[in-house]
Design a protein around this motif. Structure first.
Motif, mmCIF file in Angstrom:
data_model
loop_
_atom_site.group_PDB
_atom_site.id
_atom_site.type_symbol
_atom_site.label_atom_id
_atom_site.label_comp_id
_atom_site.label_asym_id
_atom_site.label_seq_id
_atom_site.Cartn_x
_atom_site.Cartn_y
_atom_site.Cartn_z
ATOM 1 N N UNK A 162 1.048 -1.309 0.185
ATOM 2 C CA UNK A 162 0.126 -0.282 0.183
ATOM 3 C C UNK A 162 0.896 1.183 0.132
ATOM 4 N N UNK A 163 0.513 2.117 -1.176
ATOM 5 C CA UNK A 163 1.202 3.432 -1.205
ATOM 6 C C UNK A 163 0.166 5.108 -0.166
ATOM 7 N N UNK A 164 1.092 5.954 0.453
ATOM 8 C CA UNK A 164 0.091 6.434 0.548
ATOM 9 C C UNK A 164 0.899 8.149 0.640
ATOM 10 N N UNK A 165 0.197 8.858 -0.618
ATOM 11 C CA UNK A 165 0.707 9.867 -0.640
ATOM 12 C C UNK A 165 -0.364 11.023 -0.169
ATOM 13 N N UNK A 166 0.571 11.869 0.398
ATOM 14 C CA UNK A 166 1.326 13.016 1.827
ATOM 15 C C UNK A 166 1.765 13.760 1.408
ATOM 16 N N UNK A 167 1.124 15.148 1.995
ATOM 17 C CA UNK A 167 2.003 16.353 1.262
ATOM 18 C C UNK A 167 1.748 17.285 2.302
ATOM 19 N N UNK A 168 2.937 18.463 2.882
ATOM 20 C CA UNK A 168 2.640 19.343 4.074
ATOM 21 C C UNK A 168 2.017 18.294 4.875
ATOM 22 N N UNK A 169 2.135 17.252 5.021
ATOM 23 C CA UNK A 169 1.826 16.416 6.197
ATOM 24 C C UNK A 169 0.176 16.157 6.508
ATOM 25 N N UNK A 170 -0.315 16.065 4.776
ATOM 26 C CA UNK A 170 -2.098 15.761 5.123
ATOM 27 C C UNK A 170 -1.954 14.823 4.017
ATOM 28 N N UNK A 171 -2.769 13.731 4.786
ATOM 29 C CA UNK A 171 -2.971 12.523 3.364
ATOM 30 C C UNK A 171 -3.693 12.675 2.612
ATOM 31 N N UNK A 172 -3.332 12.723 0.837
ATOM 32 C CA UNK A 172 -3.747 13.402 -0.367
ATOM 33 C C UNK A 172 -4.883 11.536 -1.240
ATOM 34 N N UNK A 173 -3.666 10.707 -1.100
ATOM 35 C CA UNK A 173 -4.558 9.625 -1.196
ATOM 36 C C UNK A 173 -3.859 8.279 -0.717
ATOM 37 N N UNK A 174 -4.192 7.533 -0.986
ATOM 38 C CA UNK A 174 -3.080 5.875 -0.774
ATOM 39 C C UNK A 174 -4.014 5.298 -1.525
ATOM 40 N N UNK A 175 -3.536 4.282 -2.091
ATOM 41 C CA UNK A 175 -3.383 3.306 -3.445
ATOM 42 C C UNK A 175 -2.768 1.486 -3.062
ATOM 43 N N UNK A 176 -2.896 0.174 -3.669
ATOM 44 C CA UNK A 176 -2.684 -0.512 -3.371
ATOM 45 C C UNK A 176 -3.221 -1.479 -2.999
ATOM 46 N N UNK A 177 -2.580 -3.275 -2.872
ATOM 47 C CA UNK A 177 -3.108 -4.125 -3.355
ATOM 48 C C UNK A 177 -2.771 -4.743 -1.323
ATOM 49 N N UNK A 178 -3.605 -4.951 -0.581
ATOM 50 C CA UNK A 178 -4.065 -5.251 0.449
ATOM 51 C C UNK A 178 -5.238 -6.562 0.042
ATOM 52 N N UNK A 179 -3.997 -7.922 0.323
ATOM 53 C CA UNK A 179 -5.190 -9.325 0.263
ATOM 54 C C UNK A 179 -5.045 -10.134 1.247
ATOM 55 N N UNK A 180 -7.145 -9.797 1.233
ATOM 56 C CA UNK A 180 -7.357 -9.859 2.306
ATOM 57 C C UNK A 180 -7.967 -11.158 1.932
ATOM 58 N N UNK A 181 -8.284 -11.663 3.643
ATOM 59 C CA UNK A 181 -9.272 -13.031 3.606
ATOM 60 C C UNK A 181 -8.119 -14.165 3.730
ATOM 61 N N UNK A 182 -6.725 -14.137 3.599
ATOM 62 C CA UNK A 182 -6.225 -15.087 4.317
ATOM 63 C C UNK A 182 -6.078 -15.728 5.418
ATOM 64 N N UNK A 183 -6.057 -17.531 4.899
ATOM 65 C CA UNK A 183 -6.514 -18.438 6.078
ATOM 66 C C UNK A 183 -5.249 -19.384 5.287
ATOM 67 N N UNK A 184 -3.530 -19.762 6.207
ATOM 68 C CA UNK A 184 -3.328 -20.177 5.713
ATOM 69 C C UNK A 184 -2.431 -21.095 6.852
ATOM 70 N N UNK A 185 -1.460 -22.573 6.517
ATOM 71 C CA UNK A 185 -0.963 -22.415 7.221
ATOM 72 C C UNK A 185 0.879 -22.500 6.689
ATOM 73 N N UNK A 186 1.445 -22.114 7.558
ATOM 74 C CA UNK A 186 2.524 -21.186 7.512
ATOM 75 C C UNK A 186 3.069 -21.524 7.931
ATOM 76 N N UNK A 187 2.835 -23.254 9.026
ATOM 77 C CA UNK A 187 4.137 -24.239 9.342
ATOM 78 C C UNK A 187 4.619 -24.534 8.397
ATOM 79 N N UNK A 188 6.191 -24.445 7.938
ATOM 80 C CA UNK A 188 6.894 -25.479 7.142
ATOM 81 C C UNK A 188 6.544 -26.670 7.359
ATOM 82 N N UNK A 189 6.586 -27.912 5.945
ATOM 83 C CA UNK A 189 6.340 -28.904 6.525
ATOM 84 C C UNK A 189 7.456 -30.367 5.693
#
Length: 163
Positions: A119-146
């Motif tokens: 995610x990228x937040x675009x700021x000017x003079x201390x104020x957020x103008x916009x933000x954009x990106x990809x947040x992959x939601x709903x992840x439900x993964x087993x991260x323990x190595x097999x």
């Protein structure tokens, strides 16, 4: 010559129609919305979503925004609905010639970097103008190595014909 010209015109029309229909399909993939995020942040001008995530792909506050960058973690946590096993970690920032600072954040799930989750937040003079990106939601993964590290290295070397 006339037959050739008609054939070219027909193909041009067919190509143009195909392109317009294709672009219409692409534009349908981005679902503009002033959904719940706008209710959370009434200062938003617009909020866009893609078909890949239920989290916003673009949040616009505008050039006259008074949304402070100092509140960015809270804002993104609410907008992206970040869960306890997820993190948004600051990577870097760049200032451009127009005075905007672009702050990059990386998504982590169970302390593992999520490729493409940024995610990228675009700021000017201390104020957020916009933000954009990809947040992959709903992840439900087993991260323990097999597989052990030694076995993984061995299989990788075999696969690459490096043994």
């Amino acid at each position: 010559m006339i037959v050739f010209s008609r054939t070219i015109k027909k193909r041009s029309v067919i190509c143009s129609m195909t392109l317009m229909l294709g672009l219409n399909g692409v534009s349908q993939a981005v679902k503009p919305s002033l959904n719940k995020t706008n209710e959370l942040f009434p200062e938003c001008i617009s909020v866009n979503y893609t078909e890949y995530s239920n989290s916003p792909s673009f949040i616009e506050f505008g050039n006259t925004s008074e949304v402070k960058f100092s509140n960015v973690k809270n804002l993104l946590s609410e907008a992206l609905k970040i869960k306890s096993n997820e993190k948004l970690i600051f990577r870097n920032n760049e200032k451009d010639k127009y005075g905007f600072v672009h702050h990059r954040f990386q998504q982590y799930y169970e302390n593992i970097k999520v490729e493409g989750g940024q995610y990228i937040v675009h700021e000017k003079n201390g104020n957020i103008i916009s933000a954009n990106g990809l947040w992959l939601d709903g992840l439900n993964l087993n991260v323990v190595p097999t597989i052990t590290e030694k076995n993984a290295l061995s299989k990788a070397l075999l696969s690459a014909n490096a043994l």
